[in-house]
Design a protein around this motif. Structure first.
Motif, mmCIF file in Angstrom:
data_model
loop_
_atom_site.group_PDB
_atom_site.id
_atom_site.type_symbol
_atom_site.label_atom_id
_atom_site.label_comp_id
_atom_site.label_asym_id
_atom_site.label_seq_id
_atom_site.Cartn_x
_atom_site.Cartn_y
_atom_site.Cartn_z
ATOM 1 N N ASP A 1 0.791 -1.296 0.013
ATOM 2 C CA ASP A 1 -0.079 -0.221 -0.067
ATOM 3 C C ASP A 1 1.000 1.262 -0.009
ATOM 4 O OD1 ASP A 1 0.214 1.265 3.280
ATOM 5 O OD2 ASP A 1 0.293 -1.109 3.071
ATOM 6 N N VAL A 2 0.313 2.306 -0.495
ATOM 7 C CA VAL A 2 0.993 3.623 -0.632
ATOM 8 C C VAL A 2 1.628 4.149 0.746
ATOM 9 C CG1 VAL A 2 1.093 6.162 -1.468
ATOM 10 C CG2 VAL A 2 -0.064 4.204 -2.742
ATOM 11 N N ASP B 1 5.487 -10.352 -9.760
ATOM 12 C CA ASP B 1 5.123 -10.779 -8.544
ATOM 13 C C ASP B 1 4.633 -9.688 -7.437
ATOM 14 O OD1 ASP B 1 5.396 -13.689 -9.334
ATOM 15 O OD2 ASP B 1 7.566 -13.513 -8.942
ATOM 16 N N ALA B 2 5.480 -8.714 -7.332
ATOM 17 C CA ALA B 2 5.392 -7.626 -6.764
ATOM 18 C C ALA B 2 4.067 -6.814 -7.249
ATOM 19 C CB ALA B 2 6.630 -6.676 -6.846
ATOM 20 N N GLU B 3 3.860 -6.952 -8.312
ATOM 21 C CA GLU B 3 2.610 -6.269 -8.721
ATOM 22 C C GLU B 3 1.365 -7.022 -8.213
ATOM 23 O OE1 GLU B 3 0.973 -4.539 -12.931
ATOM 24 O OE2 GLU B 3 1.514 -6.720 -13.120
ATOM 25 N N ALA C 1 0.906 -5.589 -4.805
ATOM 26 C CA ALA C 1 0.665 -4.206 -4.877
ATOM 27 C C ALA C 1 -0.970 -3.908 -5.261
ATOM 28 C CB ALA C 1 1.313 -3.371 -5.951
ATOM 29 N N LEU C 2 -1.111 -5.119 -6.303
ATOM 30 C CA LEU C 2 -2.861 -4.940 -6.411
ATOM 31 C C LEU C 2 -3.706 -5.350 -5.224
ATOM 32 C CD1 LEU C 2 -2.857 -6.246 -9.945
ATOM 33 C CD2 LEU C 2 -3.261 -4.043 -9.247
ATOM 34 N N ARG C 3 -3.024 -6.301 -4.594
ATOM 35 C CA ARG C 3 -3.791 -6.695 -3.408
ATOM 36 C C ARG C 3 -4.187 -5.691 -2.321
ATOM 37 N NH1 ARG C 3 -1.726 -12.059 0.066
ATOM 38 N NH2 ARG C 3 -0.808 -10.548 1.429
ATOM 39 N N ALA C 4 -2.878 -4.778 -2.187
ATOM 40 C CA ALA C 4 -3.032 -3.728 -1.270
ATOM 41 C C ALA C 4 -3.617 -2.322 -1.748
ATOM 42 C CB ALA C 4 -1.425 -3.598 -0.833
ATOM 43 N N ILE D 1 8.042 -0.092 -5.586
ATOM 44 C CA ILE D 1 9.244 0.179 -5.756
ATOM 45 C C ILE D 1 10.253 -0.684 -6.023
ATOM 46 C CG2 ILE D 1 8.720 2.134 -4.118
ATOM 47 C CD1 ILE D 1 10.214 0.766 -1.779
ATOM 48 N N LYS D 2 11.320 -0.234 -6.671
ATOM 49 C CA LYS D 2 12.459 -0.895 -6.861
ATOM 50 C C LYS D 2 13.391 -0.690 -5.987
ATOM 51 C CE LYS D 2 15.277 0.229 -10.266
ATOM 52 N NZ LYS D 2 15.706 0.548 -11.560
ATOM 53 N N ALA D 3 14.224 -1.678 -5.388
ATOM 54 C CA ALA D 3 15.463 -1.866 -4.539
ATOM 55 C C ALA D 3 16.552 -2.387 -5.155
ATOM 56 C CB ALA D 3 14.861 -2.599 -3.049
#
Length: 125
Positions: free
Chosen positions: A14-15, A50-52, A55-58, A63-65
């Protein structure tokens, strides 16, 4: 494109959580309060897609690390590990990459490496 002495990961959340991570670093209390399933800690995906999912779930973003080779070694020594993303069971998606799991016990190491510039954040795309 990144240098071969670095590893690139993605974190979807989430943001508000992304802002907190970006500005203040990792916090064990905050991570525990927001934890939804599985073992706790901080998770970075090797694949954007996978991160998406997270992100969609939240209903958030990604962000990229970018983590230096030295930071990867220090984090692994502190208990972090690259591993398969656990399958969540029926009704969940299958993942294409792996995750870099940083246990809460390694958060101080992570934060110090970030302050030293060994871990940097940027836009995911």
């Amino acid at each position: 494109m990144h240098n071969c002495n670095e590893s690139v990961f993605f974190h979807g959340s989430d943001v508000e959580s992304l802002k907190e991570i970006w500005e203040k670093g990792l916090d064990a209390g905050s991570a525990a309060a927001k934890h939804k399933d599985g073992v706790g800690g901080f998770f970075l995906a090797t694949e954007y897609d996978d991160a998406e999912y997270y992100a969609l779930r939240a209903r958030g973003g990604i962000i990229k690390a970018t983590i230096s080779a030295n930071a990867m070694e220090a984090l692994k020594t502190a208990g972090a590990q690259v591993r398969d993303i656990p399958y969540g069971g029926p009704g969940t998606v299958s993942h294409i990459g792996q995750e870099f799991h940083i246990p809460t016990s390694a958060f101080d190491v992570y934060n110090e490496l970030r302050k030293a510039g060994e871990i940097t954040y940027g836009p995911a795309r």
